[in-house]
Design a protein around this motif. Structure first.
Motif, PDB file in Angstrom:
ATOM      1  N   SER A 471       0.832  -1.196   0.000  1.00 47.64           N
ATOM      2  CA  SER A 471       0.000   0.000   0.000  1.00 47.64           C
ATOM      3  C   SER A 471       0.873   1.255   0.000  1.00 47.64           C
ATOM      4  O   SER A 471       1.717   1.436   0.890  1.00 47.64           O
ATOM      5  CB  SER A 471      -0.911  -0.010   1.234  1.00 47.64           C
ATOM      6  OG  SER A 471      -1.693   1.156   1.281  1.00 47.64           O
ATOM      7  N   ARG A 472       0.683   2.081  -1.010  1.00 48.05           N
ATOM      8  CA  ARG A 472       1.380   3.388  -1.118  1.00 48.05           C
ATOM      9  C   ARG A 472       2.895   3.243  -1.006  1.00 48.05           C
ATOM     10  O   ARG A 472       3.576   4.098  -0.441  1.00 48.05           O
ATOM     11  CB  ARG A 472       0.856   4.348  -0.044  1.00 48.05           C
ATOM     12  CG  ARG A 472      -0.634   4.556  -0.079  1.00 48.05           C
ATOM     13  CD  ARG A 472      -1.144   5.225   1.178  1.00 48.05           C
ATOM     14  NE  ARG A 472      -0.914   4.391   2.350  1.00 48.05           N
ATOM     15  CZ  ARG A 472      -1.171   4.778   3.600  1.00 48.05           C
ATOM     16  NH1 ARG A 472      -1.669   5.972   3.826  1.00 48.05           N
ATOM     17  NH2 ARG A 472      -0.928   3.971   4.611  1.00 48.05           N
ATOM     18  N   ASP A 496      -4.826   9.442   4.466  1.00 52.88           N
ATOM     19  CA  ASP A 496      -4.573   9.121   3.060  1.00 52.88           C
ATOM     20  C   ASP A 496      -3.601  10.135   2.464  1.00 52.88           C
ATOM     21  O   ASP A 496      -3.880  11.345   2.450  1.00 52.88           O
ATOM     22  CB  ASP A 496      -5.893   9.135   2.279  1.00 52.88           C
ATOM     23  CG  ASP A 496      -5.690   8.781   0.814  1.00 52.88           C
ATOM     24  OD1 ASP A 496      -5.459   7.600   0.519  1.00 52.88           O
ATOM     25  OD2 ASP A 496      -5.741   9.708  -0.018  1.00 52.88           O
ATOM     26  N   TYR A 498      -2.624  10.760  -0.602  1.00 47.85           N
ATOM     27  CA  TYR A 498      -3.024  11.474  -1.814  1.00 47.85           C
ATOM     28  C   TYR A 498      -4.030  12.582  -1.491  1.00 47.85           C
ATOM     29  O   TYR A 498      -3.965  13.677  -2.064  1.00 47.85           O
ATOM     30  CB  TYR A 498      -3.606  10.499  -2.839  1.00 47.85           C
ATOM     31  CG  TYR A 498      -2.656   9.388  -3.195  1.00 47.85           C
ATOM     32  CD1 TYR A 498      -1.417   9.657  -3.774  1.00 47.85           C
ATOM     33  CD2 TYR A 498      -2.980   8.057  -2.932  1.00 47.85           C
ATOM     34  CE1 TYR A 498      -0.532   8.633  -4.087  1.00 47.85           C
ATOM     35  CE2 TYR A 498      -2.103   7.030  -3.240  1.00 47.85           C
ATOM     36  CZ  TYR A 498      -0.870   7.325  -3.813  1.00 47.85           C
ATOM     37  OH  TYR A 498       0.007   6.313  -4.114  1.00 47.85           O
ATOM     38  N   LYS A 534      -2.907  12.297  -7.020  1.00 53.85           N
ATOM     39  CA  LYS A 534      -2.277  10.989  -7.172  1.00 53.85           C
ATOM     40  C   LYS A 534      -1.500  10.906  -8.485  1.00 53.85           C
ATOM     41  O   LYS A 534      -0.391  10.361  -8.523  1.00 53.85           O
ATOM     42  CB  LYS A 534      -3.343   9.890  -7.124  1.00 53.85           C
ATOM     43  CG  LYS A 534      -2.769   8.481  -7.158  1.00 53.85           C
ATOM     44  CD  LYS A 534      -3.858   7.434  -6.999  1.00 53.85           C
ATOM     45  CE  LYS A 534      -3.266   6.029  -7.003  1.00 53.85           C
ATOM     46  NZ  LYS A 534      -4.309   4.983  -6.845  1.00 53.85           N
TER      47      LYS A 534
END
Length: 540
Positions: A471-472, A496, A498, A534
């Motif tokens: 994730s990310r 989050d 982004y 993003k």
């Protein structure tokens, strides 16, 4: 009785008969040439090879004894450049169509060992070649000497050698991978790199297709082909010697160019990855054929329904379309409209419906971005154009699912006795360094919005497929490397990233940049801001 006297039969000699048979067999050869006979083309190729490579004298190892002797003469811990020649580029060619092995060790002249060359006249294996058993014996000799193997595009050669040796030889250096890490913004063909960095532009670049006119290499006589093949190993060795100082920590070249970190990644990540990717292709991915056909039936039904909706949406314009066809002789427009024809869709949108400019950068475009604009813009709400565009998007979606994935996967699986597909995986083909997939099937482009397509893949008995994702990952690495306090704090706070970046970029509260509201409903404006952020964060 003179009237009935038969003419004396003329018996040709044996040489004439053999020559005639060879001529006829040549004309029946499986290999077709554009002009003239295959024999004349092969003679032309021989002349071209010698002309292009000039006064060049590699070694032809045309017996088991010569190959073994060459391997025995290689020194302990020596650098050995290797290359394989095959009849084509497919997996079957790699595993069954070996033409020969090229080899070059430090201190020895480059050489070529023919293994599977075939006569283009008789379609039979040529004599004076090296057996696969002797090739394996030679590698056993080199392995005991702890030889270090150098390749250009080892990923391909490992598959070929696995079929002969039963294992993947350890890769010490890959000049293709090294070239991509040293400069991703240039072609990485061996001949191009050799000409640029070793010969400083003086060698010129001669491609296989130019020399051999598309004839498979195993149909070229080894006495001609070995000039070309052996030269690849010479180029690989010389390119390796040029690259090595730049990717060796402690050398002046590595220090001046600040390549210590790149060198570490090359040795500890990229080189070991080659064998992993080759093994992934070798094993392949098993397909559940029964499930594949169920999906085929499902998506063919969905495609038909979508096509019916498209034709229904277009039907109110039938009279206009037919009148246009009548008034424009030779037009490509037809009725019913061919949804796969950009020209017909263009005429429909801009001349039949007369919609005007939809997308400013492409005033008469019909691509996905144009269709998305029609479907999302309030201007086209409740219009015939939007109904047509919506149906068109659906029919194209199902058409792609069938043509690009389901039908293709079924075809590839059924061509393999074990129902296995073998996509290629590339570690250095992208400018960003991301892993990519290519070949007959781009496995990385399976549509996520039609997730059931992935149900075709079968792990095998008593095995499972695991879905996992970092994730990310990219942004986390970026935050750690850059030391950006705001990005690091976002990870610490568990928000989050982004949406956080979007909040900073658009100068609006964080909650107004989230994809969903607190009640779980979609936040349309927030989703749009997050998507833009993003794209910027993950962009090159």
């Amino acid at each position: 009785m003179e009237l009935f006297k038969l003419q004396e039969r003329q018996s040709p000699n044996v040489s004439h008969i053999i020559a005639k048979i060879r001529e006829e067999e040549c004309n029946k050869s499986k290999i077709s040439v554009k002009k003239g006979t295959l024999i004349n083309k092969l003679k032309e190729i021989e002349l071209n090879v010698k002309t292009n490579l000039g006064d060049y004298h590699p070694i032809l190892l045309d017996s088991n004894e010569k190959w073994i002797e060459y391997c025995n003469n290689i020194g302990e811990n020596d650098i050995v450049s290797l290359d394989t020649e095959t009849s084509g580029l497919s997996f079957k060619d790699q595993t069954e169509g070996l033409a020969g092995v090229c080899i070059k060790s430090i201190g020895q002249t480059e050489a070529y060992a023919p293994v599977g060359h075939i006569s283009s006249i008789t379609e039979q294996p040529l004599s004076n070649q090296v057996s696969k058993e002797s090739i394996k014996q030679g590698f056993d000799i080199m392995n005991k000497k702890h030889c270090r193997y150098v390749f250009h595009n080892a990923y391909y050669d490992l598959i070929v050698l696995k079929a002969i040796l039963g294992y993947f030889p350890k890769v010490y250096w890959d000049t293709l991978v090294a070239a991509a890490m040293l400069n991703e913004n240039e072609p990485h063909s061996l001949k191009v790199l050799y000409d640029k960095y070793v010969m400083e532009g003086k060698a010129g670049v001669h491609k296989f297709v130019e020399l051999f006119d598309g004839i498979p290499f195993n149909r070229i006589n080894p006495k001609v082909g070995y000039y070309y093949s052996a030269h690849d190993c010479l180029m690989t060795e010389q390119l390796y010697l040029f690259q090595k100082p730049y990717l060796t920590v402690g050398t002046e070249e590595c220090k001046v160019c600040h390549l210590e970190g790149v060198s570490k990644v090359f040795y500890t990540e990229e080189i070991p990855l080659i064998e992993v990717l080759a093994d992934m292709k070798w094993r392949g991915i098993q397909i559940d054929i029964d499930m594949a056909y169920k999906l085929k039936e499902k998506y063919e039904k969905l495609q038909k329904e979508a096509l019916d909706k498209f034709n229904e949406a277009v039907s109110p314009l039938e009279d206009k379309i037919k009148f246009y066809i009548k008034q424009h002789a030779g037009t490509q427009l037809e009725y019913p409209i061919n949804y796969n024809s950009p020209v017909q869709i263009k005429i429909l949108f801009y001349e039949i419906i007369n919609t005007g400019v939809i997308f400013e950068k492409e005033p008469t475009g019909t691509g996905k971005h144009v269709l998305d604009k029609i479907l999302t813009s309030p201007k086209y709400e409740n219009t015939q154009l939007k109904k047509i565009a919506g149906a068109l998007v659906d029919v194209k979606k199902y058409d792609k699912a069938l043509g690009t994935f389901i039908n293709k996967i079924i075809g590839l699986a059924e061509s393999d006795k074990n129902h296995v597909v073998r996509p290629d995986f590339n570690s250095v083909r992208t400018r960003t360094g991301r892993l990519s997939s290519s070949g007959d099937l781009n496995i990385q482009q399976l549509p996520s919005h039609m997730g059931d397509i992935r149900n075709m893949f079968y792990a095998g008995d008593n095995k499972v497929l695991i879905l996992c994702d970092y994730s990310r990952q990219e942004v986390a690495v970026c935050a750690a490397v850059s030391g950006d306090e705001k990005m690091i704090q976002a990870f610490r706070d568990g928000i989050d990233i982004y949406s956080h970046v979007a909040s900073l970029a658009f100068n609006v509260p964080y909650k107004d940049c989230c994809e969903f509201n607190d009640d779980g409903t979609t936040n349309k404006e927030g989703k749009e801001r997050r998507s833009k952020a993003k794209a910027i964060v993950l962009g090159e």
